[in-house]
Write a protein that holds these residues in place. Structure first.
Motif, PDB file in Angstrom:
ATOM      1  N   ILE A   1      -0.675   4.516  -4.257  1.00  0.00           N
ATOM      2  CA  ILE A   1       0.169   4.148  -3.115  1.00  0.00           C
ATOM      3  C   ILE A   1      -0.289   2.819  -2.516  1.00  0.00           C
ATOM      4  O   ILE A   1       0.522   1.938  -2.198  1.00  0.00           O
ATOM      5  CB  ILE A   1       0.148   5.264  -2.052  1.00  0.00           C
ATOM      6  CG1 ILE A   1       0.874   6.507  -2.587  1.00  0.00           C
ATOM      7  CG2 ILE A   1       0.791   4.797  -0.753  1.00  0.00           C
ATOM      8  CD1 ILE A   1       0.812   7.697  -1.660  1.00  0.00           C
ATOM      9  N   ASN A   2      -1.591   2.632  -2.382  1.00  0.00           N
ATOM     10  CA  ASN A   2      -2.115   1.375  -1.835  1.00  0.00           C
ATOM     11  C   ASN A   2      -1.783   0.198  -2.734  1.00  0.00           C
ATOM     12  O   ASN A   2      -1.452  -0.901  -2.256  1.00  0.00           O
ATOM     13  CB  ASN A   2      -3.629   1.477  -1.634  1.00  0.00           C
ATOM     14  CG  ASN A   2      -4.007   2.429  -0.527  1.00  0.00           C
ATOM     15  OD1 ASN A   2      -3.207   2.687   0.384  1.00  0.00           O
ATOM     16  ND2 ASN A   2      -5.214   2.974  -0.586  1.00  0.00           N
ATOM     17  N   ASN A   3      -1.869   0.396  -4.056  1.00  0.00           N
ATOM     18  CA  ASN A   3      -1.532  -0.678  -4.989  1.00  0.00           C
ATOM     19  C   ASN A   3      -0.070  -1.076  -4.849  1.00  0.00           C
ATOM     20  O   ASN A   3       0.269  -2.271  -4.847  1.00  0.00           O
ATOM     21  CB  ASN A   3      -1.809  -0.240  -6.426  1.00  0.00           C
ATOM     22  CG  ASN A   3      -3.285  -0.113  -6.714  1.00  0.00           C
ATOM     23  OD1 ASN A   3      -4.125  -0.626  -5.972  1.00  0.00           O
ATOM     24  ND2 ASN A   3      -3.628   0.583  -7.795  1.00  0.00           N
ATOM     25  N   ILE A   4       0.804  -0.084  -4.742  1.00  0.00           N
ATOM     26  CA  ILE A   4       2.232  -0.366  -4.632  1.00  0.00           C
ATOM     27  C   ILE A   4       2.537  -1.103  -3.327  1.00  0.00           C
ATOM     28  O   ILE A   4       3.288  -2.077  -3.298  1.00  0.00           O
ATOM     29  CB  ILE A   4       3.043   0.943  -4.730  1.00  0.00           C
ATOM     30  CG1 ILE A   4       2.898   1.547  -6.136  1.00  0.00           C
ATOM     31  CG2 ILE A   4       4.518   0.691  -4.427  1.00  0.00           C
ATOM     32  CD1 ILE A   4       3.423   2.946  -6.251  1.00  0.00           C
ATOM     33  N   ARG A   5       1.956  -0.638  -2.241  1.00  0.00           N
ATOM     34  CA  ARG A   5       2.176  -1.299  -0.957  1.00  0.00           C
ATOM     35  C   ARG A   5       1.690  -2.746  -1.001  1.00  0.00           C
ATOM     36  O   ARG A   5       2.323  -3.645  -0.447  1.00  0.00           O
ATOM     37  CB  ARG A   5       1.457  -0.547   0.165  1.00  0.00           C
ATOM     38  CG  ARG A   5       2.062   0.798   0.515  1.00  0.00           C
ATOM     39  CD  ARG A   5       1.319   1.435   1.675  1.00  0.00           C
ATOM     40  NE  ARG A   5       1.445   0.622   2.867  1.00  0.00           N
ATOM     41  CZ  ARG A   5       2.450   0.704   3.737  1.00  0.00           C
ATOM     42  NH1 ARG A   5       3.426   1.568   3.525  1.00  0.00           N
ATOM     43  NH2 ARG A   5       2.487  -0.060   4.794  1.00  0.00           N
ATOM     44  N   MET A   6       0.574  -2.975  -1.647  1.00  0.00           N
ATOM     45  CA  MET A   6       0.037  -4.329  -1.725  1.00  0.00           C
ATOM     46  C   MET A   6       0.935  -5.222  -2.570  1.00  0.00           C
ATOM     47  O   MET A   6       1.248  -6.356  -2.188  1.00  0.00           O
ATOM     48  CB  MET A   6      -1.370  -4.308  -2.318  1.00  0.00           C
ATOM     49  CG  MET A   6      -2.011  -5.690  -2.431  1.00  0.00           C
ATOM     50  SD  MET A   6      -3.647  -5.604  -3.172  1.00  0.00           S
ATOM     51  CE  MET A   6      -3.223  -5.035  -4.832  1.00  0.00           C
ATOM     52  N   ASN A   7       1.378  -4.732  -3.741  1.00  0.00           N
ATOM     53  CA  ASN A   7       2.236  -5.527  -4.616  1.00  0.00           C
ATOM     54  C   ASN A   7       3.577  -5.845  -3.967  1.00  0.00           C
ATOM     55  O   ASN A   7       4.162  -6.895  -4.231  1.00  0.00           O
ATOM     56  CB  ASN A   7       2.464  -4.792  -5.941  1.00  0.00           C
ATOM     57  CG  ASN A   7       1.214  -4.718  -6.773  1.00  0.00           C
ATOM     58  OD1 ASN A   7       0.307  -5.541  -6.630  1.00  0.00           O
ATOM     59  ND2 ASN A   7       1.129  -3.723  -7.650  1.00  0.00           N
ATOM     60  N   MET A   8       4.071  -4.941  -3.146  1.00  0.00           N
ATOM     61  CA  MET A   8       5.346  -5.166  -2.482  1.00  0.00           C
ATOM     62  C   MET A   8       5.180  -5.812  -1.113  1.00  0.00           C
ATOM     63  O   MET A   8       6.166  -6.012  -0.403  1.00  0.00           O
ATOM     64  CB  MET A   8       6.111  -3.851  -2.351  1.00  0.00           C
ATOM     65  CG  MET A   8       6.436  -3.256  -3.694  1.00  0.00           C
ATOM     66  SD  MET A   8       7.691  -2.000  -3.572  1.00  0.00           S
ATOM     67  CE  MET A   8       7.732  -1.463  -5.271  1.00  0.00           C
ATOM     68  N   MET A   9       3.939  -6.114  -0.762  1.00  0.00           N
ATOM     69  CA  MET A   9       3.647  -6.858   0.459  1.00  0.00           C
ATOM     70  C   MET A   9       4.194  -6.166   1.701  1.00  0.00           C
ATOM     71  O   MET A   9       4.561  -6.833   2.670  1.00  0.00           O
ATOM     72  CB  MET A   9       4.195  -8.286   0.373  1.00  0.00           C
ATOM     73  CG  MET A   9       3.595  -9.075  -0.772  1.00  0.00           C
ATOM     74  SD  MET A   9       4.062 -10.796  -0.745  1.00  0.00           S
ATOM     75  CE  MET A   9       5.820 -10.658  -0.883  1.00  0.00           C
TER      76      MET A   9
END
Length: 549
Positions: free
Chosen positions: A357-365
């Motif tokens: 979830i953290n990776n996705i949030r980071m990639n989608m800014m």
């Protein structure tokens, strides 16, 4: 442009898109299924299909981006973009009075935009950008209603693009289908006998008709183009041609033309040498698929814990370990019912799910757009400025690209049509090619000042190239083409070259190098003029001989 040639070009564009097709289909499948917090939507166990939800990450990201850009581009009660006139010829100076006349036309263009569906189509375009990385938005003027109309198309959904040598979109292709009634309404008599046969009840091979729409630069294909713009040039001689072809009958059913390329095709990010962009969803696709599997596994474990499988005695071999099912075994529990022991505690899943979830949030800014939304703690001015700086560094390249590839082409096209129709009158010292769009919001000011780390790195590379180029002679022009190198670096660093050209650091260095080159050329000319005179003096009788060095 013949129908056969148009179909040949369209098939080539479709073939060029083929390597991206599978990736985009995967992004479409998973892209619209993510919730705002990064967790997946529910999955139907029987059909293994995903169910989309309205508040998905792409929609949330698109909404944030649209609000962010609209507030900084079109303005909310304020003016954040302006028309400006600049001459590329240093010998031609535009008076300040005429520059102000051009700038004063900004309000007219903005009112035209606000009277259209521009904002809603922008939201659709940004939603596509978040999922598939590309979109094509058309701007057309309807003479009958005296209004501008915008329409967005998803790239890959029968829509394909091509670009020129500078990386600018200059071709558009779309495959689409009409039923008989739609074809008759759209093309009239040109729809053909097959359509008339279906409408008259005589039937036909099919009641669905496939068409192909191609927009292309006429000059590239050696077609005749007229001088001037607007009504002075017939549609069939304008700079960009437009043909709609009946694919089955291989004939043109409509031919028109445009003075400007009518589509703006922005990308979220681009790889070097690729026509099409890629999206935050594509960057996160591996995390998203893993997250779906982990959530599904955790839900399965929870079902078994609440409704464990039951074990009963039977002569039938085999054990069913599905939740809330009955497993039959021989000689284990006699005539009693018992729950089948099954492991339900999977602690490693929780940490893995949180990481995805953290990776996705980071990639989608998503956190970038929410940096100032934390009201739990009282922040100092320094903390606020630090968060603003982080936001700008993260989204500056994307905002700059959207301005260059989306807002500027559409705003400039609206402006050009208004000039053609006499709604805007330019001063005598200003031509339409001198007019450009300048974004003057706080965000854009920070971008142009080079707050982005990528931009600073890009500027450093450009400065090194300029210094290297300044030490070479004109004979090296063919080996060191600055425009092509800038275009390549802009793709590598994900930064538009226009931002660099507007950088004061680079502009000052270019001016200094230009002065140095002019001074060097003047010195060489002076040396060549003095050398023959000196040689004449040495050739006279009694002149001292020059000793070899």
């Amino acid at each position: 442009m013949t129908a056969e040639k148009a179909l040949q070009i369209a098939e080539q564009m479709r073939a060029d898109f083929a390597p991206r097709e599978s990736a985009i289909e995967l992004c479409r499948r998973y892209g619209y299924q993510m919730r705002k917090n990064g967790s997946p939507t529910w999955q139907d166990d029987k059909t293994d299909t995903l169910s989309p939800v309205p508040s998905s990450i792409p929609a949330s990201l698109a909404m944030r981006l649209a609000m962010y850009l609209h507030a900084n581009t079109l303005g909310v009660g304020n003016l954040f973009f302006a028309l400006t006139a600049e001459s590329r010829d240093p010998k031609k100076v535009i008076p300040d009075v005429d520059k102000n006349k051009v700038r004063n036309q900004t309000q007219k263009v903005m009112h035209r935009l606000f009277d259209t569906n521009f904002s809603s189509e922008t939201n659709i375009a940004f939603n596509d950008l978040a999922v598939i990385g590309n979109n094509a938005t058309r701007c057309e003027f309807n003479e009958a209603t005296n209004s501008f109309e915008f329409k967005s198309f998803s790239v890959g959904d029968g829509v394909y693009l091509a670009e020129n040598s500078k990386g600018q979109r200059d071709m558009f292709c779309r495959y689409f289908k009409y039923d008989a009634k739609q074809a008759k309404q759209e093309f009239g008599e040109a729809a053909g006998a097959r359509v008339d046969a279906v409408l008259s009840g005589q039937g036909g091979e099919s009641d669905s008709f496939e068409y192909m729409w191609l927009v292309y630069p006429r000059g590239v294909f050696k077609e005749e183009t007229g001088d001037g713009r607007g009504k002075k040039v017939p549609d069939k001689k304008k700079a960009f041609g437009s043909v709609i072809v009946d694919v089955a009958e291989r004939r043109i059913v409509r031919e028109r033309g445009y003075d400007d390329f009518p589509f703006a095709a922005p990308t979220w990010m681009r790889r070097g040498g690729s026509i099409y962009g890629y999206s935050p969803i594509e960057v996160s696709i591996s995390d998203i698929t893993d997250l779906f599997e982990m959530i599904y596994l955790k839900k399965t474990a929870a079902k078994k814990q609440v409704h464990p499988p039951l074990v009963v005695s039977s002569l039938w071999e085999g054990i069913n370990t599905d939740a809330n099912e009955v497993s039959f075994v021989e000689g284990e529990v006699a005539n009693q019912f018992a729950a089948l022991p099954s492991p339900t505690q999977v602690p490693v899943l929780d940490s893995e799910i949180e990481q995805r979830i953290n990776n996705i949030r980071m990639n989608m800014m998503l956190d970038t757009f929410e940096t100032l939304g934390d009201h739990k703690n009282n922040m100092t001015t320094a903390e606020i400025n630090g968060r603003i700086g982080q936001s700008v560094r993260a989204i500056a390249p994307i905002v700059a690209r959207l301005h260059k590839e989306y807002f500027s082409p559409l705003i400039k096209r609206v402006f050009n049509i208004m000039v053609d129709r006499g709604e805007i009158e330019l001063p005598s010292t200003v031509t339409r090619d001198m007019v450009s769009i300048k974004y003057v919001s706080v965000l854009d000011t920070l971008i142009l000042q080079g707050e982005s780390t990528k931009m600073l790195e890009f500027i450093g590379s450009v400065m090194n190239l300029i210094q290297a180029r300044s030490g070479l002679g004109e004979e090296f022009d063919c080996y060191l083409n600055m425009e092509r190198i800038l275009a390549h670096l802009s793709e590598y660093f994900n930064v538009p070259t226009d931002v660099i050209r507007e950088s004061k650091v680079v502009a000052d260095m270019l001016d200094e190098l230009k002065k140095q080159r002019i001074a060097l050329q003047e010195a060489q000319i002076k040396a060549q003029a003095i050398k023959p005179i000196d040689m004449q003096k040495r050739a006279q009788p009694g002149a001292p001989l020059a000793l070899p060095m």
